[in-house]
Design a protein around this motif. Structure first.
Motif, PDB file in Angstrom:
ATOM      1  N   VAL A 225     -68.912 -51.515 -27.239  1.00  0.00           N
ATOM      2  CA  VAL A 225     -69.764 -52.379 -26.425  1.00  0.00           C
ATOM      3  C   VAL A 225     -70.503 -53.302 -27.377  1.00  0.00           C
ATOM      4  O   VAL A 225     -71.223 -52.849 -28.259  1.00  0.00           O
ATOM      5  CB  VAL A 225     -70.754 -51.554 -25.588  1.00  0.00           C
ATOM      6  CG1 VAL A 225     -71.753 -52.478 -24.898  1.00  0.00           C
ATOM      7  CG2 VAL A 225     -70.017 -50.714 -24.564  1.00  0.00           C
ATOM      8  N   GLY A 226     -70.309 -54.607 -27.212  1.00  0.00           N
ATOM      9  CA  GLY A 226     -70.911 -55.559 -28.129  1.00  0.00           C
ATOM     10  C   GLY A 226     -70.045 -55.767 -29.358  1.00  0.00           C
ATOM     11  O   GLY A 226     -68.991 -55.147 -29.516  1.00  0.00           O
ATOM     12  N   SER A 227     -70.529 -56.620 -30.238  1.00  0.00           N
ATOM     13  CA  SER A 227     -69.755 -56.991 -31.415  1.00  0.00           C
ATOM     14  C   SER A 227     -70.675 -57.591 -32.464  1.00  0.00           C
ATOM     15  O   SER A 227     -71.656 -58.258 -32.115  1.00  0.00           O
ATOM     16  CB  SER A 227     -68.674 -58.005 -31.031  1.00  0.00           C
ATOM     17  OG  SER A 227     -68.138 -58.655 -32.154  1.00  0.00           O
ATOM     18  N   PRO A 228     -70.368 -57.406 -33.748  1.00  0.00           N
ATOM     19  CA  PRO A 228     -71.164 -58.094 -34.775  1.00  0.00           C
ATOM     20  C   PRO A 228     -71.143 -59.606 -34.606  1.00  0.00           C
ATOM     21  O   PRO A 228     -72.116 -60.287 -34.944  1.00  0.00           O
ATOM     22  CB  PRO A 228     -70.487 -57.676 -36.084  1.00  0.00           C
ATOM     23  CG  PRO A 228     -69.726 -56.441 -35.776  1.00  0.00           C
ATOM     24  CD  PRO A 228     -69.325 -56.550 -34.344  1.00  0.00           C
ATOM     25  N   ALA A 229     -70.036 -60.144 -34.085  1.00  0.00           N
ATOM     26  CA  ALA A 229     -69.924 -61.586 -33.905  1.00  0.00           C
ATOM     27  C   ALA A 229     -70.861 -62.126 -32.831  1.00  0.00           C
ATOM     28  O   ALA A 229     -71.054 -63.337 -32.725  1.00  0.00           O
ATOM     29  CB  ALA A 229     -68.483 -61.960 -33.565  1.00  0.00           C
ATOM     30  N   SER A 230     -71.463 -61.253 -32.037  1.00  0.00           N
ATOM     31  CA  SER A 230     -72.389 -61.698 -30.995  1.00  0.00           C
ATOM     32  C   SER A 230     -73.707 -62.197 -31.564  1.00  0.00           C
ATOM     33  O   SER A 230     -74.477 -62.876 -30.869  1.00  0.00           O
ATOM     34  CB  SER A 230     -72.668 -60.555 -30.021  1.00  0.00           C
ATOM     35  OG  SER A 230     -73.431 -59.533 -30.663  1.00  0.00           O
ATOM     36  N   GLY A 231     -73.994 -61.843 -32.819  1.00  0.00           N
ATOM     37  CA  GLY A 231     -75.285 -62.181 -33.400  1.00  0.00           C
ATOM     38  C   GLY A 231     -76.384 -61.220 -33.016  1.00  0.00           C
ATOM     39  O   GLY A 231     -77.540 -61.384 -33.429  1.00  0.00           O
TER      40      GLY A 231
END
Length: 462
Positions: A225-231
């Motif tokens: 859930v989520g991603s590092p690329a999301s900031g």
């Protein structure tokens, strides 16, 4: 699934995905071509106010036929995708190869070395007709069924499903994102390297070492859930997060329904990590064929972007050029051939998040000043509290001593518009020529600069 069966690679790999764009851009640059024919844009999340049926229909039309149905997932052939990637490159001998994480600076490095760049995995987008952006648990169940079909025909793939409304917006409620990693060096890659690498040519593996909480489902399927690329940070995807409420409200969801599955690995590789089996088999292949293998471990995208920008500056100056003009690219807005043709220094931003743009500002603040700075901010097509505003992008351009340019087309309607890859080509074509192109870098020289420049930023070169 036998190689040659199943869907063609261009019908499998997600439109606008980093691997697809970077292979296309690198292959063109090695042919001396720019990206004028590339219309790739990012996720089609441009319909926040439309009624649900209209939005779903519009997204599927905009994405063309690279949104897979459940039946088409069964037709995916990872071996054929690998063959599609290598077939894009000119049939010639190469003095090396870069393989690994989808990173724009890696593509620029490959072009400076005169070598191909190949991904260690690829992204797919599949339909989720009864989906909802605020139901990650249901996304997991739907994606798990698709992953089971995919892995049944491709036991050499591991599927990482990513449910991230912050980076995909409303698209996360109508499709699922599946990042496939090869568990071993694909046969098409091994054959390409055998046929196309010069004797003793090095193999450079670029590994994205960022971590993220992961739920391991087994049978070749994992979920995040989520991603590092999301900031954003993992904590920002908890139900009581203010940032999550903002993200879901913008994407048409309700934080009150958000119940993320319990993770099983608190800090595992994020979606662009390299499967350990892939690295092992690449090392075995290189050892048997007597090709040196080097690993570039990237703790955050800015570290590689800064190191490659420093490398380009040295490379250009070594060829008698100024190395004094910078282009700050973002996401899919890049053109390696036009950068080389104009004698520019490239700094690549993974995306338009504040965290990413902060990295560019910090690097510029610590670097020798550039006479000109051109900035190409890619509008992400979504709204998020993690995004950089146009004033921050203008601040990046402000580091130029004489020329400070922010592309107006990219800025118009930012952040919810969409700009194709070829926009970078249109902007860079206006730069003055600085020919001839410098002789290709030698790998040993490049690795030495990466160690020297990137070491203090955590870049590990072995």
């Amino acid at each position: 699934m036998a190689d040659g069966a199943g869907l063609a690679g261009d019908r499998v790999v997600a439109l606008g995905s980093a691997a697809r764009v970077l292979v296309a851009a690198t292959a063109r640059a090695l042919r001396g071509l720019d990206c004028a024919d590339l219309g790739h844009t990012g996720p089609m999340s441009r319909f926040p106010g439309a009624p649900e049926p209209v939005r779903r229909a519009a997204i599927n039309r905009a994405a063309g036929r690279v949104v897979l149905t459940a039946g088409q997932v069964e037709e995916v052939d990872g071996a054929r995708v690998a063959r599609w990637f290598v077939d894009q490159y000119p049939r010639q001998q190469y003095p090396g190869v870069l393989i690994g994480a989808p990173h724009g600076a890696a593509a620029h490095l490959a072009v400076a070395l005169g070598v191909p760049w190949l991904p260690a995995g690829f992204e797919m987008t599949a339909q989720w007709n009864d989906g909802a952006v605020d139901r990650p648990g249901e996304a997991l169940e739907h994606g798990g069924a698709l992953a089971a079909r995919l892995v049944a025909g491709n036991p050499d793939l591991h599927v990482r499903q990513v449910h991230c409304p912050a980076s995909r917006g409303s698209l996360a409620g109508v499709t699922v994102s599946l990042a496939a990693r090869w568990r071993a060096l694909p046969a098409a890659y091994a054959q390409f390297l055998t046929d196309r690498l010069s004797a003793g040519a090095p193999v450079l593996l670029v590994r994205d070492s960022r971590s993220w909480p992961v739920l391991e489902r087994g049978l070749g399927h994992s979920f995040q859930v989520g991603s590092p690329a999301s900031g954003l940070d993992p904590v920002d995807f908890h139900p009581d997060s203010h940032a999550l409420r903002q993200v879901l409200r913008s994407a048409g969801g309700d934080a009150g329904r958000w119940e993320p599955p319990q993770v099983s690995v608190p800090s595992g590789d994020a979606e662009h990590g390299m499967d350990s089996g892939f690295e092992v088999t690449a090392r075995d292949w290189a050892a048997r064929r007597q090709h040196p293998l080097h690993r570039v471990l990237v703790p955050r995208p800015a570290a590689l972007s800064a190191a490659v920008a420093d490398l380009y500056r040295r490379w250009l100056r070594g060829a008698g050029k100024t190395g004094d003009r910078l282009v700050v690219e973002c996401g899919r807005l890049l053109d390696p051939w036009q950068v080389v043709r104009a004698g520019l220094v490239p700094y690549w931003c993974e995306n338009a998040t504040r965290r990413t743009v902060d990295g560019a500002e910090w690097w510029l603040a610590g670097s020798e000043a550039f006479s000109s700075v051109d900035v190409l901010p890619e509008p992400p097509g979504v709204r998020s509290p993690a995004l950089a505003g146009l004033p921050q992008w203008l601040a990046v351009a402000g580091f130029g001593r004489r020329r400070r340019a922010l592309d107006r087309t990219s800025a118009r309607g930012y952040p919810v518009t969409s700009v194709p890859t070829r926009r970078a080509t249109e902007v860079l074509r206006a730069q003055p020529y600085d020919l001839p192109v410098p002789p290709p870098l030698r790998a040993a020289e490049a690795l030495a600069v990466l160690r020297d420049s990137g070491g203090h930023q955590g870049l590990l070169v072995s």
